[in-house]
Each structure stands twice: as C-alpha cells, then as structure tokens.
Design a protein around this motif. Structure first.
Motif, short mmCIF file in Angstrom:
data_model
loop_
_atom_site.label_atom_id
_atom_site.label_comp_id
_atom_site.label_asym_id
_atom_site.label_seq_id
_atom_site.Cartn_x
_atom_site.Cartn_y
_atom_site.Cartn_z
N GLY A 150 44.42 42.59 9.54
CA GLY A 150 44.21 42.74 10.98
C GLY A 150 44.02 44.20 11.40
N CYS A 151 43.75 45.04 10.42
CA CYS A 151 43.58 46.47 10.70
C CYS A 151 42.16 46.93 10.40
N CYS A 152 41.84 48.10 10.92
CA CYS A 152 40.57 48.75 10.58
C CYS A 152 40.85 50.21 10.25
N ARG A 153 39.89 50.87 9.63
CA ARG A 153 40.07 52.29 9.35
C ARG A 153 39.05 53.07 10.16
N CYS A 154 39.47 54.20 10.56
CA CYS A 154 38.75 54.94 11.57
C CYS A 154 38.70 56.37 11.08
N GLU A 155 37.53 56.77 10.55
CA GLU A 155 37.47 58.07 9.88
C GLU A 155 36.66 59.09 10.66
N GLY A 156 37.13 60.32 10.64
CA GLY A 156 36.42 61.42 11.27
C GLY A 156 37.11 61.86 12.55
N VAL A 157 36.88 63.12 12.90
CA VAL A 157 37.56 63.73 14.04
C VAL A 157 37.25 62.99 15.34
N ARG A 158 35.98 62.74 15.57
CA ARG A 158 35.59 62.13 16.84
C ARG A 158 36.13 60.71 16.96
N ALA A 159 36.04 59.95 15.87
CA ALA A 159 36.49 58.56 15.90
C ALA A 159 38.00 58.50 16.12
N VAL A 160 38.74 59.38 15.46
CA VAL A 160 40.20 59.38 15.63
C VAL A 160 40.57 59.77 17.06
N ARG A 161 39.83 60.70 17.61
CA ARG A 161 40.13 61.11 18.99
C ARG A 161 39.89 59.95 19.97
N GLU A 162 38.79 59.22 19.77
CA GLU A 162 38.52 58.06 20.62
C GLU A 162 39.66 57.05 20.52
N ALA A 197 42.49 57.36 10.46
CA ALA A 197 43.63 56.60 10.97
C ALA A 197 43.46 55.13 10.60
N VAL A 198 44.57 54.48 10.36
CA VAL A 198 44.57 53.04 10.19
C VAL A 198 45.16 52.44 11.47
N ALA A 199 44.40 51.53 12.06
CA ALA A 199 44.83 50.96 13.34
C ALA A 199 44.66 49.46 13.33
N SER A 200 45.47 48.77 14.11
CA SER A 200 45.23 47.35 14.33
C SER A 200 43.89 47.20 15.04
N ILE A 201 43.17 46.17 14.68
CA ILE A 201 41.91 45.92 15.38
C ILE A 201 42.25 45.52 16.81
N PRO A 202 41.61 46.18 17.80
CA PRO A 202 42.00 45.90 19.19
C PRO A 202 41.80 44.43 19.53
N PRO A 203 42.70 43.88 20.32
CA PRO A 203 42.52 42.50 20.77
C PRO A 203 41.41 42.44 21.81
N GLU A 204 40.94 41.25 22.08
CA GLU A 204 39.97 41.09 23.16
C GLU A 204 40.55 41.71 24.42
N PRO A 205 39.76 42.57 25.09
CA PRO A 205 40.32 43.27 26.25
C PRO A 205 40.74 42.30 27.34
N ALA A 206 41.89 42.60 27.92
CA ALA A 206 42.42 41.73 28.98
C ALA A 206 41.79 42.07 30.33
N GLU A 207 41.33 43.31 30.44
CA GLU A 207 40.84 43.72 31.76
C GLU A 207 39.58 42.94 32.16
#
Lengths: 256, 256
Positions: free
Chosen positions: B24-36, B88-98
């Motif tokens: 349930g995770c994704c990897r997010c590489e690079g300065v810009r991606a991690v900042r986002e 960074a290793v992050a959980s894949i975001p859930p479907e946005p509630a907003e």
C-alpha cells in the motif's frame, strides 16, 4: 535482395553516435518515420529492411533497396519492444539549401534529452513549423531515439545546427529574423500576450536565461504563465505551449 | 536511525506494481517530488532515505523518520542514473475526501505510458488544475516512473480512479460537471474556439474517439488544429495544449 552481413552490422552500429559519424547515416524505424523519410528525402535512402507486416503498413509504397526479413531477424535489429517491422537506413540529410522561411525559428539550445528533442520536433512539424535550429551540446537529432520520438518529423523540417547560440543568432539576423526571445521559467512577458512573438522571430528553448545573443541583439524574455505556482515545465511542454500559441493566433487572425 | 534491512527491501520492492499493492506504499524519489509529498501529505510518509547532499537540497525541512545513508548505499536504492540523494516511502494517498472543485476535470482514459501520465500530471499541476481522474487500464500513477516524470505533482492533485469511463462520467455529472469533451485527433471543434470547453466540464484524453460516456451524455469532440497536417500529437502534448488554453482564456478574461 537479402540483407547482407555488412548491412546488418551497419543497422546495429547506427544506434551509436560513433556509428553514425563514421558512416554518415542514420536509422529510421517505424511506419511513420519511414514515410516521412520517403516523402521528403527518398534519394537519401540506402536500403530498407522490412517484414511482410511492415511492408503491408505502407500500402502503395515501394521503398528503395528493399531487404525482406522474417519477424525474428527484424526483432534482432529493432531497438523497440513492439516493432512495426520496418526501418530504413539513410544518409543524414545535409544542411538544407533552401532559404530560411516560416513565421518564426524555433531554436533549441543545448537540449540534452532525445525524448524531449524528438517530441519538440514532432510537435513543431504538426503545427506547420519549418525552421528548427539547434546548438552544439544538444543531443543528436539524427540519433535513433530522437528519430523515434520525433517519428521522423526531422525529415520534414529544415534542421540547422550551430556551434553556439551567438552564431545561430547572427545567421537568423542575416536572414531577417531579428526579434529574439528566450523562454524563461521565472520572468518575462506572457507568451499569450507578448507582441511580435512570432513575427520573424527566433524563440529559444532551453537557453541560458540571462544570455545575450551574440552581442547581436538582446533577447526578450518570454514566460509561460503558471497559475499552479509549480516552477517550470519540461522543455517539451514549454515548447508545445509556445508553438500552439502561434497556431492559435494565426487561426484567430490576431497579429502574430 | 539506520535504514533497516526490512526498509531496504521495501524500497526496492516498490518499483514493482506488486510490491506497491502488497504494501500500500509508493516511493517518491528526488528533491521536488519529496517536497510535494511533504507539503501535501506529510502524514503519509513512512520514512525518508537521504544522503547529506540530498538533505542539504531541502533546507529547513526535517523529513519524518529520516534514515541517513552514504552515497553508495543510496545509489543501490535509486532508480535513476544521477540521483538527487533523497527518497521517501509513503502510503499511497487515499481517494481524496474533499469535494470536486476546479474549472474542469481532466480525465485520462487508459493511458498506458508512465512518462506521458507523469508529464500530464506535472503540467496540469503547473497550470493550477485540481481534479485529475483516470480509468482502469491506465498505468499506475503511483508507480516509480510516473512519480518521477510527474515530479511528485500527483500529491498536489485530487487523483481519482474509476473502473470505466462510464463510471467516471456518472460521478462527474453527479458533481455538476456535465459537459463532456473527448480530444479527438481527426475531427471536432477547435480547442481554441470551442465554447464552454472549461466550464464545469470533463475533458477526456486518450479516450475512444467514438465513445459515448455512460449513456449519460454524448461527448463533444474537440480537436487541436494542426496546420502541419501531420496526424496526432502524443497524449502529453495534446493535454498540454488544451490545459494551457484554459490558462490563456482565464488570463485574457475570455469566457471559459
């Protein structure tokens, strides 16, 4: 005729810059790329390699010096995962003799990515552009990847290479293209309102933002407005926005 | 803290779809991606792996559960040739509630190429877009390549996935987005003049040209004029032209 051993080696060697330099040839793979080549420079074709399937995708066309091969042999030569069964080996086109024409010159400065370069070539061609100039330090647009990304659109454009941006600017000025713009990610006039942006101009993508062209003329800066406040687009997307703004103005009958 | 063996395996496993599905995770590489990621979903970060160099590129930021590694160890984990020394290793975001918001919904139908998908995400984000919807059959936008091409812009958008284009259309209609347009390479109204193109609309890229959305509403066709008479642009370029036409209209104060 059969594909000779020498020809087979040449096809493989052309995936490297060195191989292209030694032979003066490039390889052009895929149905669309081969069609562009045959439409614009049939005289440059050395030989064509095709499977039955590849040939069938070009109805009514008889490629020069055709070498028919089976699918397995083609896969060994192909640089793609799902090949279309056709490729041509052609001499790299010489600098075009025809005079510089078109509304504006698109200039790519030290653009290092073949995918981006190819995409820009294809997009510019689709928009009806004519003059695509580039500087040393850019990727070779006659390389395998750039031709595939560009789908051979490089054969339909006037591609001219310069040692420096200064030399490019000088040549442009000599041909009457005297308005210089550099796409800048941070500041400048909006590409949607900048007057004269496509009026006998040179638009530089990927150039040094603070560059002055050749002492010849100072360049105006042009920016793509980004309400998302998310820094720059990649070079191919920036070029696409600018190229199609020229199409829009023309169709709307607005001053270019 | 040191990077554990388990964490190291996870980072590597996340380059595959299977690895992402299991964790349930994704990897997010690079300065810009991690900042986002840190800007929008800091709570999803499991841990961050960085070199001194990578950390220095994010001044003022203290990533969660930081694991410092040396350059050599990072290279073993990195999926890029010239790494920026941070991922960074992050959980894949859930479907946005907003609730659904923004001028228009950009919908990608069965878009198979991660580079194209990522580029569209990044471009839409740069233009201030909000809702990016896509159908099953598209590449996973939380895959490694798509995140790198998108530079993590997926974390700044409302990404919503649908089983079919029909379901997508129904949901859009329910949210008040009732004008449907499909980008068509061959026919349709010009994207530069089509009225209401960005007025609570859904614009589908990569969709079946003759598709009817869900029996719910027939879709208008919209075309990008191509004076070069050179068939279609790739999906990312087509999306870019349309996305920035929305920016242009807004800035010009024209009806959207």
């Amino acid at each position: 005729m059969e594909l000779s051993k020498r020809e087979r080696s040449l096809v493989k060697a052309l995936t490297t810059r060195n191989g292209r330099r030694r032979s003066g040839c490039c390889r052009c793979e895929g149905v669309r790329a081969v069609r562009e080549l045959l439409d614009h420079f049939p005289q440059l074709v050395q030989f064509t390699v095709a499977t039955e399937r590849g040939l069938a995708a070009l109805p009514g066309v008889v490629p020069q010096n055709l070498r028919m091969v089976d699918e397995k042999s083609f896969e060994e030569l192909s640089d793609t995962v799902n090949s279309q069964g056709i490729l041509a080996v052609a001499s790299i086109p010489p600098e075009p003799a025809e005079p510089v024409s078109g509304d504006f010159i698109l200039a790519l400065d030290q653009l290092g990515d073949p995918g981006n370069f190819g995409t820009i070539i294809r997009t510019f061609r689709a928009a009806g552009g004519k003059e695509l100039w580039y500087t040393k330090g850019s990727i070779d647009p006659w390389g395998d990847k750039a031709i595939r990304s560009g789908m051979g659109a490089q054969f339909g454009l006037n591609m001219r290479r310069f040692e420096t941006l200064d030399e490019l600017a000088k040549r442009a000025g000599d041909c009457g293209y005297c308005n210089f713009f550099i796409a800048d990610p941070h500041e400048g006039e909006s590409c949607f309102t900048c007057p004269g942006l496509f009026d006998h101009s040179v638009i530089v993508i990927g150039g040094e933002p603070n560059g002055v062209l050749g002492g010849y003329a100072p360049a105006g800066k042009v920016i793509i407005p980004m309400p998302g406040n998310y820094e720059s687009l990649n070079a191919a997307q920036a070029a696409t926005v600018i190229i199609f703004e020229s199409v829009r103005r023309k169709l709307a009958g607005e001053p270019c």
